[in-house]
Design a protein around this motif. Structure first.
Motif, mmCIF file in Angstrom:
data_model
loop_
_atom_site.group_PDB
_atom_site.id
_atom_site.type_symbol
_atom_site.label_atom_id
_atom_site.label_comp_id
_atom_site.label_asym_id
_atom_site.label_seq_id
_atom_site.Cartn_x
_atom_site.Cartn_y
_atom_site.Cartn_z
ATOM 1 N N ASN A 1 0.808 -1.225 0.000
ATOM 2 C CA ASN A 1 0.000 0.000 0.000
ATOM 3 C C ASN A 1 0.840 1.273 0.000
ATOM 4 O O ASN A 1 0.388 2.327 0.457
ATOM 5 C CB ASN A 1 -0.965 -0.016 1.186
ATOM 6 C CG ASN A 1 -2.167 -0.906 0.911
ATOM 7 O OD1 ASN A 1 -2.828 -0.768 -0.112
ATOM 8 N ND2 ASN A 1 -2.410 -1.861 1.802
ATOM 9 N N ASP B 1 1.396 -1.857 5.056
ATOM 10 C CA ASP B 1 1.342 -3.241 4.588
ATOM 11 C C ASP B 1 -0.055 -3.575 4.069
ATOM 12 O O ASP B 1 -0.897 -2.684 3.860
ATOM 13 C CB ASP B 1 1.808 -4.195 5.687
ATOM 14 C CG ASP B 1 0.847 -4.241 6.878
ATOM 15 O OD1 ASP B 1 -0.261 -3.663 6.794
ATOM 16 O OD2 ASP B 1 1.216 -4.848 7.903
ATOM 17 N N TYR B 2 -0.322 -4.862 3.864
ATOM 18 C CA TYR B 2 -1.610 -5.289 3.297
ATOM 19 C C TYR B 2 -2.784 -4.836 4.139
ATOM 20 O O TYR B 2 -3.873 -4.561 3.623
ATOM 21 C CB TYR B 2 -1.626 -6.813 3.162
ATOM 22 C CG TYR B 2 -0.852 -7.321 1.961
ATOM 23 C CD1 TYR B 2 -1.413 -7.309 0.686
ATOM 24 C CD2 TYR B 2 0.443 -7.800 2.114
ATOM 25 C CE1 TYR B 2 -0.709 -7.767 -0.415
ATOM 26 C CE2 TYR B 2 1.160 -8.265 1.014
ATOM 27 C CZ TYR B 2 0.584 -8.246 -0.250
ATOM 28 O OH TYR B 2 1.283 -8.693 -1.340
ATOM 29 N N GLU B 3 -2.596 -4.775 5.452
ATOM 30 C CA GLU B 3 -3.686 -4.390 6.357
ATOM 31 C C GLU B 3 -3.589 -2.934 6.789
ATOM 32 O O GLU B 3 -4.212 -2.518 7.764
ATOM 33 C CB GLU B 3 -3.664 -5.310 7.584
ATOM 34 C CG GLU B 3 -3.891 -6.775 7.222
ATOM 35 C CD GLU B 3 -3.751 -7.684 8.430
ATOM 36 O OE1 GLU B 3 -3.306 -7.191 9.491
ATOM 37 O OE2 GLU B 3 -4.087 -8.865 8.317
ATOM 38 N N ASN C 1 -1.193 -1.453 8.161
ATOM 39 C CA ASN C 1 -0.392 -1.227 9.364
ATOM 40 C C ASN C 1 0.874 -0.449 8.982
ATOM 41 O O ASN C 1 1.503 -0.749 7.964
ATOM 42 C CB ASN C 1 0.005 -2.562 10.010
ATOM 43 C CG ASN C 1 -1.187 -3.302 10.563
ATOM 44 O OD1 ASN C 1 -1.985 -2.728 11.296
ATOM 45 N ND2 ASN C 1 -1.329 -4.582 10.205
#
Length: 730
Positions: free
Chosen positions: A491, A547-549, A551
């Motif tokens: 991201n 990151d993907y989430e 974070n």
């Protein structure tokens, strides 16, 4: 004291001779026979007859008197042993010690060229057997002394060197075997000419060299340094040149022994263990083999293979070199018009010059010296890059990726794989064969950053492990490339979201609050919980990856600095970082501390809440930047007006308000007023009342302009001390 009326030696008759036992001196009326001894005044050394190891031969020697293991330090008749117990040592009227066998023949004798009236031989507590006039206690006037005729052992106060007037050399010679003290093939000598150094030789072959004396030590002997056992000296004058050691405590038993295999061993007697401890030796590894890497080669015991060519040189015979036969050495890539090779500098003697081929060069990992080699001009640019990268490779504790693997992972650094570009250079997305996605940061040849930032990045992140720090997987430094390989954060960076009109809609308040708290925890780890106390010094939205989430992960440690021990601040003549995030004390005085990162974190919090950059912020009602605008709204009781229109704050107004409040505490002008990160994390996570913030630093556009101007200049270090207090949550 024993008296013997008559002693018969062939046709000679000696009358009423006095056997010497238990005393340190013999005269012309005394003798020592096998079984008798004399002992130095303090009992430290003993002179008598002995048989070495398993041998039955008898020798006259000196050994330690107070230790349980008989350890011989000097032997008289090394080449002609006695084959029975009939040996006798006596002192002649001419002042010569003679060792006689059963038939009265002289097996060994001392010598003197000085007339003497009343000679005596005395065994000193240094282990030195001396001949002198009776009553003359000046060691300078000795007629003969055993210290001038060493065997395989160097004792404290013995000299290793040469008398320039007489031409006498003082050197060590290894025994042939533990059972045979006759002269072996290995010698240890101090070379008295040229650049003085110690050589260990097997006949005419050099096995080891100490390197020249540089005023502090022999340059190739890093272990020779101040220690609690002995002091050492090197003396060179018109009469003598020698190396010598002096015990700091005379009760210590210390000796240096030349072994048969060429090693030099230092031994210290350990009374509690009743044994000799091998204390250390100048020759300690394979790189100490003389000329192992041939002419113009260099040895590094930590490399595999251990031999390499000096920078600017290539193997003379590549085929042999690749087969690990380095004896042919290396030759220059580009010949010189004139030949002057080596310039060595050190804290001792300044400068030593060497002309001709270089030999027996090795890498030392302590007490190293600078070596300057004259090179062809065409070689200098590539040589400097190669040298710095090679030295850097030795420092990295990081997996190395082959350049081919990195190129394959990024489709040969394809533009389609490019994620973006920063001060270091472009960043590419890649995928390894095992499926792992990676981010590849490639140093641009036109980059404002370089090797220093590259090494700094690795140094400060390679051993840091935290979920809110980006993970460095490895690097590649082949050819002219400098590449860092990280875990992939899909991201992108935080600025991609919060400063873009479309993408900011994707970040609601819970996401932003999670990002704020994640950054805070990452900073707390850097400042307090990590192996190093790290100051990031360039905390900004661009350096927060998601990151993907979504974070947050703090990245880009190229400008980071670590604090040691109890340090809480440091200063610099060069201010680095990004305008809009730099704290006032750093921009104005070059003083940075953990509180500098706290300031940057406060700026970042206000940017996350508002969706606006601090630098370049404009408002129609005033000329303040984002910090000033937030402070003004807070003081007027309207802080929630700072929140971005894209986030619904109805359900989360308390968290937004508290984030703004903590942010304003973090950006206060004086560092001592700002909380540390542990306090900031607590403030964000509880409901306790918070102190009233004071005005922030750089809260107008004019302040920002002045900071930008001043921080681009080199500043003298500030001598002012900054006391940093901690704001505790209430």
């Amino acid at each position: 004291m024993a008296y013997i009326p008559i002693l018969l030696f062939g046709s000679s008759i000696l009358l009423v001779l006095e056997t010497a036992t238990g005393i340190d001196t013999i005269n012309t009326a005394q003798y020592i026979r096998d079984g008798d001894t004399i002992t130095s005044a303090e009992g430290t050394y003993v002179l008598g007859f002995f048989s070495p190891g398993k041998s039955r031969n008898r020798y006259l020697g000196i050994w330690y008197g107070k230790i349980s293991v008989q350890t011989v330090v000097w032997v008289a008749n090394t080449e002609i042993p006695l084959n029975d117990l009939s040996g006798v040592l006596r002192l002649t009227d001419e002042g010569i010690l003679v060792l006689l066998n059963r038939s009265g023949s002289v097996v060994w004798s001392s010598s003197t060229s000085t007339p003497v009236r009343n000679p005596v031989a005395r065994l000193l507590d240094s282990g030195n057997l001396v001949l002198k006039e009776k009553g003359d206690n000046n060691l300078e006037n000795t007629l003969w002394q055993s210290f001038q005729h060493p065997g395989n052992t160097l004792l404290p106060e013995m000299k290793l060197g040469r008398n320039k007037v007489t031409g006498m050399d003082w050197y060590l010679t290894a025994w042939k075997s533990p059972d045979d003290p006759s002269k072996g093939n290995v010698t240890c000598k101090l070379v008295p000419y040229g650049y003085t150094e110690i050589l260990v030789m097997e006949k005419s072959k050099v096995l080891y060299r100490s390197g020249p004396w540089n005023g502090l030590r022999f340059s190739g002997m890093p272990s020779l340094k101040p220690n609690p056992i002995y002091k050492f000296e090197f003396v060179s004058n018109e009469e003598e040149v020698y190396y010598r050691e002096h015990l700091t405590n005379n009760s210590t038993h210390w000796r240096v022994v030349q072994s048969q295999n060429g090693d030099i061993h230092n031994f210290k007697w350990i009374e509690k263990k009743q044994s000799w401890l091998l204390y250390g030796a100048p020759k300690t590894d394979y790189c100490d083999r003389y000329a192992l890497c041939g002419l113009n080669g260099i040895c590094n015991i930590n490399n595999s293979p251990i031999c390499d060519c000096l920078n600017g040189f290539i193997p003379n015979v590549s085929r042999d070199w690749n087969m690990m036969d380095w004896s042919k050495g290396c030759v220059r890539k580009t010949p010189l018009n004139s030949y002057s090779n080596l310039d060595i500098r050190d804290g001792g003697s300044g400068c030593l010059l060497w002309f001709g081929d270089l030999i027996d060069i090795r890498i030392l990992h302590e007490n190293d010296i600078d070596v300057y080699i004259r090179m062809a001009e065409s070689e200098l640019g590539a040589l400097e890059r190669s040298s710095r990268k090679k030295h850097m490779k030795e420092d990295l504790d990081l997996p190395l990726f082959d350049l081919d693997i990195v190129a394959c992972a990024t489709n040969n650094f394809s533009a389609d794989n490019k994620l973006g570009e920063g001060g270091f250079g472009p960043v590419y997305k890649g995928a390894l064969k095992d499926g792992r996605e990676i981010a590849v940061k490639r140093l641009s040849k036109n980059s404002r950053q370089g090797l220093d930032e590259f090494k700094n990045e690795v140094k400060h992140i390679v051993k840091l492990q935290h979920r809110n720090l980006v993970k460095l997987l490895g690097c590649s430094i082949e050819e002219d490339e400098m590449i860092l390989i990280y875990e992939f954060c899909p991201n992108k960076s935080l600025d991609f979201f919060i400063f873009d009109e479309k993408h900011r809609l994707l970040l609601d308040w819970p996401m932003r609050y999670n990002i704020i708290n994640g950054i805070a925890r990452g900073l707390l780890y850097l400042h307090q919980d990590s192996r190093l106390r790290v100051i990031h010094r360039d905390l900004k939205a661009d350096n927060i990856l998601l990151d993907y989430e979504l974070n947050p992960k703090i990245s880009d440690f190229g400008l980071a600095r670590s604090l040691g021990g109890n340090e809480i601040e440091a200063n610099t003549n060069k201010v680095v970082g990004t305008y809009g995030y730099i704290s006032p004390e750093y921009a104005n005085f070059g003083l940075y501390s953990l509180k500098s990162d706290v300031f940057g974190f406060g700026v970042l919090m206000l940017e996350i809440v508002s969706g606006n950059r601090n630098r370049g912020f404009r408002h129609p009602d005033h000329h303040m930047n984002l910090l000033g605008h937030a402070w003004r709204l807070f003081m007027e009781g309207r802080p929630l007006e700072l929140a971005a229109e894209s986030i619904a704050i109805t359900c989360y107004s308390y968290e937004v308000l508290r984030s703004i409040h903590v942010a304003l505490l973090c950006v206060q002008d004086k560092p001592e007023d700002r909380p540390n990160m542990s306090c900031a994390v607590l403030m964000l996570g509880n409901n306790d009342a918070l102190p009233q913030p004071k005005h922030p630093g750089f809260f107008t556009e004019r302040d920002l302009f002045e900071a930008s101007y001043s921080s681009s200049m080199s500043k003298p270090s500030s001598a002012n001390e900054c006391s940093i207090s901690v704001l505790e949550a209430r």
